[in-house]
Write an enzyme that holds these catalytic residues in place. Structure first.
Site, PDB file in Angstrom:
ATOM      1  N   LYS A   1       0.831  -1.203   0.000  1.00 39.25           N
ATOM      2  CA  LYS A   1       0.000   0.000   0.000  1.00 39.25           C
ATOM      3  C   LYS A   1       0.868   1.256   0.000  1.00 39.25           C
ATOM      4  O   LYS A   1       0.649   2.185  -0.778  1.00 39.25           O
ATOM      5  CB  LYS A   1      -0.938   0.001   1.210  1.00 39.25           C
ATOM      6  CG  LYS A   1      -1.901   1.178   1.243  1.00 39.25           C
ATOM      7  CD  LYS A   1      -2.743   1.209   2.504  1.00 39.25           C
ATOM      8  CE  LYS A   1      -3.724   0.083   2.557  1.00 39.25           C
ATOM      9  NZ  LYS A   1      -4.643   0.165   3.714  1.00 39.25           N
TER      10      LYS A   1
ATOM     11  N   GLU B   1      10.072  -5.929   3.657  1.00 36.99           N
ATOM     12  CA  GLU B   1      10.227  -7.215   2.998  1.00 36.99           C
ATOM     13  C   GLU B   1       9.838  -7.118   1.520  1.00 36.99           C
ATOM     14  O   GLU B   1      10.552  -7.613   0.643  1.00 36.99           O
ATOM     15  CB  GLU B   1       9.357  -8.277   3.698  1.00 36.99           C
ATOM     16  CG  GLU B   1       9.732  -8.549   5.143  1.00 36.99           C
ATOM     17  CD  GLU B   1       8.989  -7.669   6.133  1.00 36.99           C
ATOM     18  OE1 GLU B   1       8.981  -8.013   7.329  1.00 36.99           O
ATOM     19  OE2 GLU B   1       8.429  -6.626   5.716  1.00 36.99           O
TER      20      GLU B   1
ATOM     21  N   GLY C   1      -5.148  -4.996   5.654  1.00 37.43           N
ATOM     22  CA  GLY C   1      -4.341  -5.972   4.929  1.00 37.43           C
ATOM     23  C   GLY C   1      -4.936  -7.357   4.916  1.00 37.43           C
ATOM     24  O   GLY C   1      -5.019  -8.012   3.869  1.00 37.43           O
ATOM     25  N   ARG C   2      -5.356  -7.856   6.066  1.00 39.81           N
ATOM     26  CA  ARG C   2      -5.875  -9.224   6.139  1.00 39.81           C
ATOM     27  C   ARG C   2      -7.292  -9.342   5.598  1.00 39.81           C
ATOM     28  O   ARG C   2      -7.849 -10.441   5.542  1.00 39.81           O
ATOM     29  CB  ARG C   2      -5.792  -9.740   7.573  1.00 39.81           C
ATOM     30  CG  ARG C   2      -6.523  -8.889   8.604  1.00 39.81           C
ATOM     31  CD  ARG C   2      -6.134  -9.336  10.009  1.00 39.81           C
ATOM     32  NE  ARG C   2      -6.651  -8.473  11.049  1.00 39.81           N
ATOM     33  CZ  ARG C   2      -6.081  -7.351  11.455  1.00 39.81           C
ATOM     34  NH1 ARG C   2      -4.967  -6.925  10.863  1.00 39.81           N
ATOM     35  NH2 ARG C   2      -6.599  -6.635  12.442  1.00 39.81           N
TER      36      ARG C   2
ATOM     37  N   GLU D   1      -4.395 -11.924  14.034  1.00 38.36           N
ATOM     38  CA  GLU D   1      -4.120 -10.489  14.024  1.00 38.36           C
ATOM     39  C   GLU D   1      -5.337  -9.705  14.486  1.00 38.36           C
ATOM     40  O   GLU D   1      -5.205  -8.636  15.086  1.00 38.36           O
ATOM     41  CB  GLU D   1      -3.714 -10.018  12.621  1.00 38.36           C
ATOM     42  CG  GLU D   1      -2.230  -9.889  12.427  1.00 38.36           C
ATOM     43  CD  GLU D   1      -1.824  -9.141  11.164  1.00 38.36           C
ATOM     44  OE1 GLU D   1      -0.603  -9.092  10.913  1.00 38.36           O
ATOM     45  OE2 GLU D   1      -2.678  -8.597  10.447  1.00 38.36           O
TER      46      GLU D   1
ATOM     47  N   HIS E   1      -3.134 -38.617  10.011  1.00 33.32           N
ATOM     48  CA  HIS E   1      -1.925 -39.421  10.200  1.00 33.32           C
ATOM     49  C   HIS E   1      -0.809 -38.613  10.846  1.00 33.32           C
ATOM     50  O   HIS E   1       0.350 -39.030  10.812  1.00 33.32           O
ATOM     51  CB  HIS E   1      -1.469 -40.004   8.858  1.00 33.32           C
ATOM     52  CG  HIS E   1      -2.416 -41.029   8.326  1.00 33.32           C
ATOM     53  ND1 HIS E   1      -2.248 -42.370   8.521  1.00 33.32           N
ATOM     54  CD2 HIS E   1      -3.574 -40.893   7.628  1.00 33.32           C
ATOM     55  CE1 HIS E   1      -3.255 -43.033   7.953  1.00 33.32           C
ATOM     56  NE2 HIS E   1      -4.069 -42.154   7.399  1.00 33.32           N
TER      57      HIS E   1
ATOM     58  N   LYS F   1       9.540  -4.941  14.276  1.00 35.40           N
ATOM     59  CA  LYS F   1      10.015  -4.275  13.064  1.00 35.40           C
ATOM     60  C   LYS F   1      10.906  -3.086  13.402  1.00 35.40           C
ATOM     61  O   LYS F   1      11.947  -2.852  12.768  1.00 35.40           O
ATOM     62  CB  LYS F   1       8.833  -3.813  12.218  1.00 35.40           C
ATOM     63  CG  LYS F   1       8.020  -4.926  11.584  1.00 35.40           C
ATOM     64  CD  LYS F   1       6.904  -4.323  10.740  1.00 35.40           C
ATOM     65  CE  LYS F   1       6.079  -5.378  10.047  1.00 35.40           C
ATOM     66  NZ  LYS F   1       5.011  -4.781   9.208  1.00 35.40           N
TER      67      LYS F   1
END
Length: 537
Positions: free
Chosen positions: A207, A213, A268-269, A354, A385, A505
């Site tokens: 954004k 990153e 964001g999410r 979050e 399993h 961060k």
């Protein structure tokens, strides 16, 4: 000031009711009510939602619904859908629901109807997606695009990855799709392995166009491209941006006409139906993408209008609160019996944790009660399993969501019958278990009886749909979005900020130059200093 939760009348009644219910078994609940499987079931929107295998009675559900009413869920829902700034810590509206609103609706934010703006972006996305899919869009040397690499992190990665994997059946197999999120260089190196720069398009999703990153990976991608094409003009043909920062986008070399924007009221999410979904649209095509948006909107409308006691996301949320705050459950397993949904649990981890991972209320006071659960899971039958042993015979209570489909996308003989038989059987086994008497009746040696007992009484929901389609994926995602919102309203927390991700961060930005300059004075704690020293060598 918001009303405190634990002194509320419904909460007090639930505390009393829990003392009645905590030792009640699902075996007894089913034996006392032959119609329980039908009474605790909702069939709507093409979803069969069976919540009969939960440790609840009619009274439990009534009290949980009363709690939602007392906490103002109806009013908070209206406020969210109408564009009020319910994200109070960031003074923002919360309007991911507007991203899938049909044309013609009016949703006002700061005096502006945002629906036409949304559809303008969608139309631009569709035009671009079609140009890539048809081969009309050419790279710098005149070759069509054969590979798309999405560069993002968090919601700019998890949504696109999940949607691509979930809807791969519908994707254009002539185009390779890869996703880069981790700042670990291995992630980028593997993503571009065997790709031809002349046929590769990078989608940079940030954004602000400043995310550490994402922009580190984007600059590496830029250099990877230029190492082959050796002309800065190539950037404009091989990069597009999902961003709101036109200045930094153009400075990078991306044509502003190939920047697809979104708004500060898109978290964001919650962003996979914004421009962040561009890679999804390229993969499955605009028509399938529109179907996915329609599925989202159907669930939005169901959540907005259905009575709480017949409202799928509301009941999901209230059951979660029942287990987290009264039974002390700390995790929630999501178990899709559909291999295409293999990244769905990972997507839900960000969406739920979050959103609900908050220890203070909207007023900044400590909650004093648990909020949120650790979400995890894998597709069945793989999970059976590995970790199902813990769910069946471990010491922790782990509510489970089973997700299944009647029809397989690849109808290989017997596979779907075996798959769904396992899903149904697991819910039955978790609920009812196997007693010592039943084990002995099978002729098991006495020294092994205790090891083969299944206590049962382990709660689960089952969500059944016809088949995995773009529309049904939209319904599933929106279902969990609204469930976590409902929980946030009851708990009195903000589901739409994520300040807990900031401190690490900030500290990392201080440590980066300390790793790069060996003589730099270290002023951390002794452990951190030692770790930096080890890295320096």
């Amino acid at each position: 000031m918001t009303n405190p939760l634990t002194p509320s009348p419904a909460w007090k009644l639930l505390e009393e009711h829990f003392r009645e219910m905590k030792n009640t078994s699902l075996r007894s609940l089913f034996s006392e009510d032959n119609n329980r499987g039908e009474r605790f079931l909702i069939e709507n929107l093409g979803i069969l939602f069976d919540f009969s295998k939960h440790r609840i009675s009619t009274k439990t559900l009534e009290l949980l619904v009363q709690l939602a009413e007392e906490r103002g869920l109806a009013e908070k829902t209206r406020a969210m859908f109408s564009g009020e700034k319910i994200n109070i810590t960031e003074n923002r509206a919360v309007l991911h629901t507007a991203l899938r609103a049909p044309k013609g609706l009016v949703i006002m934010v700061d005096g502006i109807n945002v629906v036409p703006e949304i559809h303008e972006v969608l139309e631009r996305m569709a035009g671009f997606a079609n140009s890539i899919r048809s081969g009309a869009w050419k790279g710098f040397t005149g070759k069509p695009i054969r590979s798309v690499v999405n560069i993002g992190i968090g919601g700019s990665d998890l949504g696109p990855v999940m949607a691509y994997e979930a809807l791969k059946f519908y994707s254009d197999r002539n185009i390779t799709f890869r996703f880069v999120s981790n700042i670990d260089g291995n992630d980028f190196a593997e993503a571009v392995k065997n790709l031809d720069p002349e046929e590769t398009l990078f989608i940079v999703a940030s954004k602000t166009f400043t995310t550490l990153e994402t922009m580190t990976n984007a600059r590496t991608a830029r250099q990877w491209l230029l190492d082959k094409l050796a002309d800065d003009r190539a950037i404009a043909r091989h990069f597009v941006a999902l961003s709101t920062n036109e200045e930094l986008v153009t400075r990078f070399g991306i044509d502003a006409g190939n920047m697809f924007g979104f708004w500060d009221w898109v978290g964001g999410r919650y962003s996979m139906t914004s421009a962040i979904g561009l890679s999804t649209m390229i993969a499955i095509g605009p028509d399938n993408y529109s179907d996915m948006l329609a599925g989202f909107h159907e669930m939005d409308e169901h959540f907005r209008t259905a009575p709480f006691d017949r409202n799928i996301p509301v009941i999901m949320a209230l059951l979660g609160i029942w287990y987290i705050d009264f039974f002390g459950a700390q995790t929630q397993a999501v178990l899709p019996y559909e291999n295409y949904l293999k990244r769905f649990p990972a997507y839900l981890q960000q969406l739920t944790m979050e959103s609900a991972g908050k220890h203070v209320t909207l007023d900044g006071e400590n909650t004093g009660y648990d909020t949120g659960a650790v979400y995890w899971g894998e597709p069945g039958t793989n999970g059976q399993h590995s970790f199902y042993q813990l769910i069946h015979q471990g010491t922790m209570l782990i509510p489970c969501d089973f997700i299944g489909f009647r029809r397989a996308l690849h109808p290989l003989p017997l596979h779907q019958d075996y798959l769904i038989a396992n899903m149904i059987a697991q819910g039955e086994a978790l609920a009812f278990g196997k007693t010592a008497e039943e084990v002995r009746g099978e002729g098991v040696a006495e020294n092994l009886v205790a090891h083969k007992v299944f206590e049962g009484n382990r709660p689960s929901s089952t969500f059944f749909m016809e088949k995995l389609t773009p529309a049904n994926l939209g319904k599933l995602v929106a279902m969990y979005e609204h469930a976590v919102f409902t929980q946030s309203v009851v708990w009195g927390i903000n589901a739409f900020d994520q300040m807990g991700v900031e401190l690490g961060k900030v500290l990392a930005m201080k440590i980066i130059p300390e790793l790069q300059e060996k003589g730099k004075l270290l002023e951390h704690d002794s452990s951190t200093n030692n770790l930096i020293g080890y890295y320096r060598g």
